[in-house]
Each structure stands twice: as structure tokens, then as C-alpha cells.
Design a protein around this motif. Sequence first.
Motif, PDB file in Angstrom:
ATOM      1  N   GLU A 241       0.664  -1.186  -0.154  1.00  0.00           N
ATOM      2  CA  GLU A 241      -0.090  -0.082   0.135  1.00  0.00           C
ATOM      3  C   GLU A 241       0.815   1.305  -0.116  1.00  0.00           C
ATOM      4  O   GLU A 241       0.566   2.272  -0.659  1.00  0.00           O
ATOM      5  CB  GLU A 241      -1.004  -0.203   1.190  1.00  0.00           C
ATOM      6  CG  GLU A 241      -1.979   0.953   1.285  1.00  0.00           C
ATOM      7  CD  GLU A 241      -1.562   1.995   2.208  1.00  0.00           C
ATOM      8  OE1 GLU A 241      -2.484   3.216   2.239  1.00  0.00           O
ATOM      9  OE2 GLU A 241      -0.524   2.226   3.004  1.00  0.00           O
ATOM     10  N   GLN A 242       1.956   1.351   0.856  1.00  0.00           N
ATOM     11  CA  GLN A 242       2.967   2.415   0.768  1.00  0.00           C
ATOM     12  C   GLN A 242       3.518   2.452  -0.411  1.00  0.00           C
ATOM     13  O   GLN A 242       3.749   3.787  -0.680  1.00  0.00           O
ATOM     14  CB  GLN A 242       3.795   2.351   2.122  1.00  0.00           C
ATOM     15  CG  GLN A 242       2.853   2.465   3.342  1.00  0.00           C
ATOM     16  CD  GLN A 242       2.563   3.904   3.563  1.00  0.00           C
ATOM     17  OE1 GLN A 242       3.054   4.631   4.352  1.00  0.00           O
ATOM     18  NE2 GLN A 242       1.308   4.229   3.493  1.00  0.00           N
ATOM     19  N   PHE A 243       3.979   1.549  -0.835  1.00  0.00           N
ATOM     20  CA  PHE A 243       4.579   1.655  -2.290  1.00  0.00           C
ATOM     21  C   PHE A 243       3.930   2.330  -3.291  1.00  0.00           C
ATOM     22  O   PHE A 243       4.547   3.181  -4.168  1.00  0.00           O
ATOM     23  CB  PHE A 243       5.049   0.307  -2.756  1.00  0.00           C
ATOM     24  CG  PHE A 243       5.903   0.357  -3.950  1.00  0.00           C
ATOM     25  CD1 PHE A 243       7.260   0.645  -4.015  1.00  0.00           C
ATOM     26  CD2 PHE A 243       5.164  -0.170  -5.084  1.00  0.00           C
ATOM     27  CE1 PHE A 243       8.018   0.325  -5.452  1.00  0.00           C
ATOM     28  CE2 PHE A 243       5.823  -0.097  -6.382  1.00  0.00           C
ATOM     29  CZ  PHE A 243       7.168   0.169  -6.340  1.00  0.00           C
ATOM     30  N   LYS A 279       6.234   6.865   9.257  1.00  0.00           N
ATOM     31  CA  LYS A 279       6.811   8.108   9.420  1.00  0.00           C
ATOM     32  C   LYS A 279       8.138   8.317   8.795  1.00  0.00           C
ATOM     33  O   LYS A 279       8.691   9.137   8.463  1.00  0.00           O
ATOM     34  CB  LYS A 279       6.907   8.285  11.025  1.00  0.00           C
ATOM     35  CG  LYS A 279       5.744   8.355  11.780  1.00  0.00           C
ATOM     36  CD  LYS A 279       4.878   9.527  11.384  1.00  0.00           C
ATOM     37  CE  LYS A 279       3.475   9.627  12.084  1.00  0.00           C
ATOM     38  NZ  LYS A 279       2.567  10.632  11.966  1.00  0.00           N
ATOM     39  N   PHE A 280       8.769   7.185   8.713  1.00  0.00           N
ATOM     40  CA  PHE A 280      10.351   7.092   8.119  1.00  0.00           C
ATOM     41  C   PHE A 280       9.870   7.711   6.509  1.00  0.00           C
ATOM     42  O   PHE A 280      10.802   8.653   6.077  1.00  0.00           O
ATOM     43  CB  PHE A 280      10.880   5.908   8.134  1.00  0.00           C
ATOM     44  CG  PHE A 280      12.124   5.913   7.571  1.00  0.00           C
ATOM     45  CD1 PHE A 280      13.277   6.294   7.991  1.00  0.00           C
ATOM     46  CD2 PHE A 280      12.426   5.210   6.182  1.00  0.00           C
ATOM     47  CE1 PHE A 280      14.455   6.518   7.292  1.00  0.00           C
ATOM     48  CE2 PHE A 280      13.604   4.930   5.555  1.00  0.00           C
ATOM     49  CZ  PHE A 280      14.599   5.857   6.110  1.00  0.00           C
ATOM     50  N   ILE A 283       9.429  11.353   6.282  1.00  0.00           N
ATOM     51  CA  ILE A 283      10.843  12.142   6.386  1.00  0.00           C
ATOM     52  C   ILE A 283      11.380  12.159   5.164  1.00  0.00           C
ATOM     53  O   ILE A 283      11.819  13.227   4.894  1.00  0.00           O
ATOM     54  CB  ILE A 283      11.414  11.456   7.766  1.00  0.00           C
ATOM     55  CG1 ILE A 283      10.682  11.647   9.041  1.00  0.00           C
ATOM     56  CG2 ILE A 283      12.929  12.139   7.786  1.00  0.00           C
ATOM     57  CD1 ILE A 283      11.650  10.951  10.229  1.00  0.00           C
ATOM     58  N   ILE A 284      11.582  10.885   4.598  1.00  0.00           N
ATOM     59  CA  ILE A 284      12.313  10.973   3.410  1.00  0.00           C
ATOM     60  C   ILE A 284      11.767  11.957   2.237  1.00  0.00           C
ATOM     61  O   ILE A 284      12.223  12.456   1.645  1.00  0.00           O
ATOM     62  CB  ILE A 284      12.327   9.430   2.687  1.00  0.00           C
ATOM     63  CG1 ILE A 284      13.100   8.542   3.664  1.00  0.00           C
ATOM     64  CG2 ILE A 284      13.155   9.408   1.421  1.00  0.00           C
ATOM     65  CD1 ILE A 284      14.545   9.073   3.922  1.00  0.00           C
ATOM     66  N   MET A 285      10.305  11.720   2.509  1.00  0.00           N
ATOM     67  CA  MET A 285       9.710  12.691   1.157  1.00  0.00           C
ATOM     68  C   MET A 285      10.053  14.142   1.550  1.00  0.00           C
ATOM     69  O   MET A 285      10.192  14.982   0.658  1.00  0.00           O
ATOM     70  CB  MET A 285       8.074  12.284   1.190  1.00  0.00           C
ATOM     71  CG  MET A 285       7.780  10.983   0.637  1.00  0.00           C
ATOM     72  SD  MET A 285       8.162  10.719  -1.044  1.00  0.00           S
ATOM     73  CE  MET A 285       6.549  11.389  -1.686  1.00  0.00           C
ATOM     74  N   ASN A 286       9.773  14.450   2.941  1.00  0.00           N
ATOM     75  CA  ASN A 286       9.894  15.945   3.254  1.00  0.00           C
ATOM     76  C   ASN A 286      11.477  16.223   2.890  1.00  0.00           C
ATOM     77  O   ASN A 286      11.601  17.646   2.542  1.00  0.00           O
ATOM     78  CB  ASN A 286       9.520  16.052   4.657  1.00  0.00           C
ATOM     79  CG  ASN A 286       8.255  16.228   4.837  1.00  0.00           C
ATOM     80  OD1 ASN A 286       7.393  16.446   4.050  1.00  0.00           O
ATOM     81  ND2 ASN A 286       7.799  15.445   5.923  1.00  0.00           N
TER      82      ASN A 286
END
Length: 306
Positions: A241-243, A279-280, A283-286
Amino acid sequence: MTNSIAVVIPCYNATETLTRAIESIVNQSIEVKEIIVVDDYSDNPKKIAKICSKFNNVKYIRNINNIGLAGSRNVGIWAAKSNIIAFLDADDQFHKDKLEIQLRYLSPNNVVSTDAVNIDQKSLLDFNIKIDNSPGIRVFSSPFRNLFFNRLVGSSLIGFTSTLKKINGYDSQLRSAEDFDLWIRLLQEGINVIAVKAPLYLYYDREGSLSKDEFSIWINIVVSIKKFISYKNYKKGTISEQFIWVILICKEFIKAEALDNQNLKNKLLLDIQLLLSNKFIQIIMNVFIAFKIFKILSFLFLRAKL
């Protein structure tokens, strides 16, 4: 059963282009016995009805209120008497050989699309150029390819009426991205899409069209993806789902940067928090946003297109 084709034309205030659209159907290399114009509560219904009355095989239907493109196409699907159905937007045209070529590949287990030619209203392009008698095709059998890299032209579709009724037609709740949603639902039900690699659909590129409203398109794509995730029974927060969300949000951010669409970028910033529960990953996206990675990628994307 002898095959018969109906072409559905959703129409909203397209009085300047409707005649041209109908004539491109009348002038097909094979006979089309049923043309259904669905007037989506236009401002001048008498003028639209008058245009339709000039053609013997045109049926005029007026919606009692404005229901959008997807809903209007559904009206045409359920009004059609023919066992095969195709679609044409009221400001576009068919190549004269479009339906004949598509019928070669059509079966109850698939639908057929074609490539499109995008032009502006002032173009002098001779659209009825000679087409290779045996154009190449691409076969789509998995929804994942379209999920991430949709290249199918929605309005170019032709299929058996029963096939579209089987999946309940278009999602009338969507005001854009209805074609994207339809492709996904067809493919997830095991119905292949045959894409003919020939420019048989003439799309008039005009300002203000729904296809240029990237903000609205993204909102409706999210609705479609949520439906697909539910269909696949992917639980929230799982890798699968997250992918899906990571890939789609990254693609959309690159597009937003390329278009310098601040409204879309603001929406995507919000969706990072709403759709990415990890959450990780957030963070990567931000970090990508802070270091303008998407802006750099959009620049490279534009250079590649040039």
C-alpha cells in the motif's frame, strides 16, 4: 449475432464542434447505425437538438441536470441498442478508419483503444492521413502498468456493451480521471486492453478543458487508487500500500514542479501526511522536497522531452 456499433457523444455546450464530431462518425469506413448524443444539461439545448436532427441515425438525450462526463457516458451505454459501443467527445473527431481497424482486435474478453493526435483548434493537420493497414499493438493485462504509467487514451475506447455493463460502466462520482479509473477496473476484472499504435483519435487541445485541471485530476486519481487498494485488500501501512502511494506522489510532485502548479504542490504536501502512514517515509519525502529533488527531476524530465 450481427455486430452493430453505437457511438456515444457526451455534449456540454459544444454547439460549435458537435457537427464536426458527428460527421467524423458518419464518414467512417464502416457503417455506424446508432449515434447517441447525451446533452449534459447544456445552456442551449434547442441548438444541440437541431444539430442532431440533421442526421438520420442520431438519438438525442438530454440529462435533467448536469452529471458530468462519466455519468453522461453511462446514460449512453444503457440507452444503446447495439452490442458494441464506442465513445467520442463532442469537440473531437475520429479518423475515418478508426472503428474498422479497432474491430479487428475486439473480442468479448478485451476492449480496444488507439493512440491520439493532439492538436489545437487552428491546426490545418489533415487528420485522415493514410494509416498502416496493420498497425502495431500493445497488450495490457495487468492494472499495475496503468496504475503508475497510464498511456491509454480514454475516449478512444471501443468494447462490447455487455463488457462495460458488467463493470457498471464509468464511476459517475468522478468528475475527472474517469478513464483512468475505468482502465484499472477493466484490467482487475481480467479484461485485457488492446492499444492500437496508430493516431486514430483526434483530440483538440484547448484551454480550460478538464484534462488540464491537474489539481482535480489528482483528487480523483486518489479516489480511484483507494478503490483499487480496497479491491486488492492491501491494509493501510503495509509495504504494498505504501509503495503505491510513494510512487504516485513522487510522480505527481515532479509534474507539479514541471507545471509550477502551487495548488497541486500544496495538496501533495497534505497528502504526504494523509496517505503515507509510515513516519520514516514521510521524513524521506520531506527531505526530497527540502532539497528540491523533485524540482531537479522535473527539469531533467522536461529536458528529456525536448
